[in-house]
Design an enzyme around this catalytic site. Sequence first.
Site, short mmCIF file in Angstrom:
data_model
loop_
_atom_site.label_atom_id
_atom_site.label_comp_id
_atom_site.label_asym_id
_atom_site.label_seq_id
_atom_site.Cartn_x
_atom_site.Cartn_y
_atom_site.Cartn_z
N ARG A 184 -18.94 -1.08 -3.58
CA ARG A 184 -19.01 -0.32 -4.71
C ARG A 184 -20.58 -0.26 -5.21
O ARG A 184 -21.22 -1.09 -4.65
CB ARG A 184 -18.00 -0.70 -5.80
N GLY A 185 -20.71 0.74 -6.20
CA GLY A 185 -22.25 0.80 -6.47
C GLY A 185 -22.67 2.17 -5.85
O GLY A 185 -22.40 2.13 -4.55
N ARG A 194 -14.82 8.60 -2.92
CA ARG A 194 -14.99 8.42 -4.23
C ARG A 194 -15.50 9.99 -4.67
O ARG A 194 -16.54 10.36 -3.83
CB ARG A 194 -15.82 7.31 -4.70
N ASP A 246 -24.82 7.10 -11.14
CA ASP A 246 -24.11 7.46 -10.21
C ASP A 246 -24.80 9.00 -9.74
O ASP A 246 -24.30 9.26 -8.60
CB ASP A 246 -22.83 7.50 -10.26
N ASN A 248 -22.79 7.65 -15.30
CA ASN A 248 -22.73 6.27 -14.76
C ASN A 248 -21.54 5.63 -15.46
O ASN A 248 -20.67 6.38 -16.06
CB ASN A 248 -23.87 5.34 -15.57
N LYS A 249 -21.21 4.37 -15.04
CA LYS A 249 -20.27 3.48 -15.40
C LYS A 249 -19.49 3.80 -16.75
O LYS A 249 -20.24 3.82 -17.83
CB LYS A 249 -20.12 2.17 -15.32
#
Length: 352
Positions: free
Chosen positions: A57-58, A100, A244, A254-255
């Site tokens: 992930r990332g 994703r 992201d 982003n998160k």
Amino acid sequence: MNDTAIDYARYDHIRPILWTGEVLELLDQRKLPFLVEHVHCRDSDEVAHAIHALAVRGAPAIGIAAAWGVVLAARAVEAADGEDAARKLEPALQRLNAARPTAVNLAWALARMRRALEGAGADWRAVLEREAQAISDEDLAANRHMGALGAGLITPGSGVLTHCNTGSLATAGFGTALGVIRAGMAQGRIGRVFAGETRPWLQGARLTVWELQQDGIDATLIADSAASHLMKTGAVQWVVVGADRICANGDTANKIGTYQLAIAARHHGVKFMVVAPSSTMDMDTADGAQIEIEQRDPGELFGIGGTRTVAEGIAAWNPVFDVTPGTLIDAIVTERGVIESPTLEKMRAAFG
Ligand code: MRU
């Protein structure tokens, strides 16, 4: 300070993605910090599954993993040249791309792999392998450079707050926002590091503070909901996060939870820095309203560490990214330089 003044043996030794020449080994980020185990991918669908399931992930890391996924897909294809191979590999590329939706690095890496095949001859498999390695090597170099650039913005003695995991685990190595924090600690600029837990998947609590501990960097974990209070105490001068997808006007996905940190930072006079390589820039997307936000299983909110904490029959909403308006960002740090208070004009000047 230049990039080479950092002791990388201390600050850059975790590798989440390893290509053995036969198999793609992914450090299983679902198991950390208590189990250090690897997922072994032998075909591209196993890579797509590992990306979807968050074993890797990332944003930069999923792009790199997908590039190696294409190399694995090539094993199952007979083709005379690059053009023929591109046609035959396309279904596998589509499945990787669908793993994703939010991080643009995934589509970016696959587009690079497609482009590498253009004009390739009978050695197209070797061309793909070289391109995947180049994507990985360039990411590591970008991170080390961004570390130096971002740390240069931080006044000595500052406290920083970060969110999610943007370290070696999320990249080819060193990290984006965490790279800035590593460089800032190495330079003695950063006095104190705080990391938010990052519910529901706990990237901060399980991964970020573990990574920093491996480097011998003291970090203080906070509940996500403690961030505004922390800012009010004056303990942090910068929020430093990754991205992201960054749109043409500087809006940044982003998160989940990043947006509320940016609002709180502006309210408290705390600076807000986004650190991301050019592979995260999406100049084809005008603004954040156009970004697809990944929704994950609401079940991720129903428990912690496999133990259910919520009564049966409760509904939940689980978007895993949000968009911070470019107007709340003080600096976007990329390997091409720093963009302060991003605007469409500044982004166009840097990224075309
Ligand atoms: O769902 P994740 O863990 O893949 O989300 C990761 C993030 O939001 C990171 O902040 C982002 O990808 C930057 S990583 C260098």
